[in-house]
Write a protein that holds these residues in place. Structure first.
Motif, PDB file in Angstrom:
ATOM      1  N   ASN A   1       0.834  -1.194   0.000  1.00  0.00           N
ATOM      2  CA  ASN A   1       0.000   0.000   0.000  1.00  0.00           C
ATOM      3  C   ASN A   1       0.872   1.247   0.000  1.00  0.00           C
ATOM      4  O   ASN A   1       1.994   1.219   0.508  1.00  0.00           O
ATOM      5  N   ILE A   2       0.328   2.328  -0.543  1.00  0.00           N
ATOM      6  CA  ILE A   2       1.003   3.622  -0.547  1.00  0.00           C
ATOM      7  C   ILE A   2       0.156   4.554   0.304  1.00  0.00           C
ATOM      8  O   ILE A   2      -1.063   4.645   0.110  1.00  0.00           O
ATOM      9  N   TYR A   3       0.798   5.231   1.241  1.00  0.00           N
ATOM     10  CA  TYR A   3       0.117   6.155   2.144  1.00  0.00           C
ATOM     11  C   TYR A   3       0.622   7.563   1.860  1.00  0.00           C
ATOM     12  O   TYR A   3       1.823   7.775   1.743  1.00  0.00           O
ATOM     13  N   VAL A   4      -0.293   8.515   1.752  1.00  0.00           N
ATOM     14  CA  VAL A   4       0.084   9.903   1.505  1.00  0.00           C
ATOM     15  C   VAL A   4      -0.473  10.797   2.602  1.00  0.00           C
ATOM     16  O   VAL A   4      -1.556  10.555   3.134  1.00  0.00           O
TER      17      VAL A   4
ATOM     18  N   ARG B   1      -4.834   6.251   1.481  1.00  0.00           N
ATOM     19  CA  ARG B   1      -4.145   4.965   1.286  1.00  0.00           C
ATOM     20  C   ARG B   1      -4.577   4.400  -0.065  1.00  0.00           C
ATOM     21  O   ARG B   1      -5.769   4.397  -0.396  1.00  0.00           O
ATOM     22  N   TYR B   2      -3.607   3.923  -0.836  1.00  0.00           N
ATOM     23  CA  TYR B   2      -3.843   3.290  -2.134  1.00  0.00           C
ATOM     24  C   TYR B   2      -3.194   1.921  -2.156  1.00  0.00           C
ATOM     25  O   TYR B   2      -2.169   1.709  -1.505  1.00  0.00           O
ATOM     26  N   ASP B   3      -3.771   1.009  -2.948  1.00  0.00           N
ATOM     27  CA  ASP B   3      -3.063  -0.239  -3.193  1.00  0.00           C
ATOM     28  C   ASP B   3      -2.103  -0.010  -4.358  1.00  0.00           C
ATOM     29  O   ASP B   3      -2.094   1.061  -4.969  1.00  0.00           O
ATOM     30  N   ALA B   4      -1.284  -0.995  -4.668  1.00  0.00           N
ATOM     31  CA  ALA B   4      -0.259  -0.829  -5.699  1.00  0.00           C
ATOM     32  C   ALA B   4      -0.837  -0.587  -7.084  1.00  0.00           C
ATOM     33  O   ALA B   4      -0.163  -0.030  -7.953  1.00  0.00           O
TER      34      ALA B   4
END
Length: 177
Positions: A103-106, A115-118
């Motif tokens: 996951n990518i957290y901004v 939060r995003y998945d790949a």
């Protein structure tokens, strides 16, 4: 793509994105809804084989500015943007995103967290709406276990899975204190 350098996906994280579907359909956000739709179309166009050109980047920048202003006009108490929208600076995205490898957290200077998945699918987004000021009290987030920890006047831990606030510790006095 780390091998080719191709943009796989690009996402904006605006105040409009933090609205619930019911709020987003409110007439006071009609202008913002139209701008958000245009911005999403440009974002989606960047995830192609062709690199974004200067014209498209300029359109995107102008749409983001217009969307910020539309949100402030629709609800100035809730959506006040602390940065100069006309400045050519790092803007609200200066903090570096972090990842757990899946996951990518901004965390943005506007108080928006996501939060995003790949694959670029947003899992959650929120507005941590507390006092913000230009030039400060914002740092890159960190992941510690199941906590997404951010700093903007307060140190705040969000549940990484769903974005709910787990705890908040005041660090910097509010303006005027």
């Amino acid at each position: 793509d780390k091998k080719s350098g191709k943009i796989l996906w690009l996402r904006s994280n605006t105040y409009f994105d933090t609205l619930s579907p019911k709020e987003a359909s409110d007439a006071k956000f009609k202008e913002a809804a139209g701008l958000a739709k245009q911005l999403k179309a440009i974002d989606d166009s960047f995830g192609t084989a062709a690199a974004p050109d200067a014209k498209r980047l300029g359109e995107r920048f102008n749409l983001e500015k217009a969307l910020i202003k539309a949100m402030e006009q629709a609800d100035p108490e809730r959506f006040t943007y602390a940065l100069d929208v006309n400045a050519s600076n790092g803007g609200a995205t200066a903090p570096t995103p972090c990842t757990d490898g899946k996951n990518i957290y901004v965390w943005l200077g506007s108080g928006v967290a996501a939060r995003y998945d790949a694959a670029g699918q947003r899992k959650w987004i929120l507005l941590d709406n507390h006092e913000r000021i230009e030039h400060g009290f914002n740092a890159s987030p960190v992941l510690v276990g199941d906590k997404f920890i951010v700093y903007m006047r307060d140190m705040t831990a969000f549940n990484a899975a769903d974005g709910k606030v787990l705890w908040r510790t005041p660090i910097t006095p509010k303006t005027g204190q």
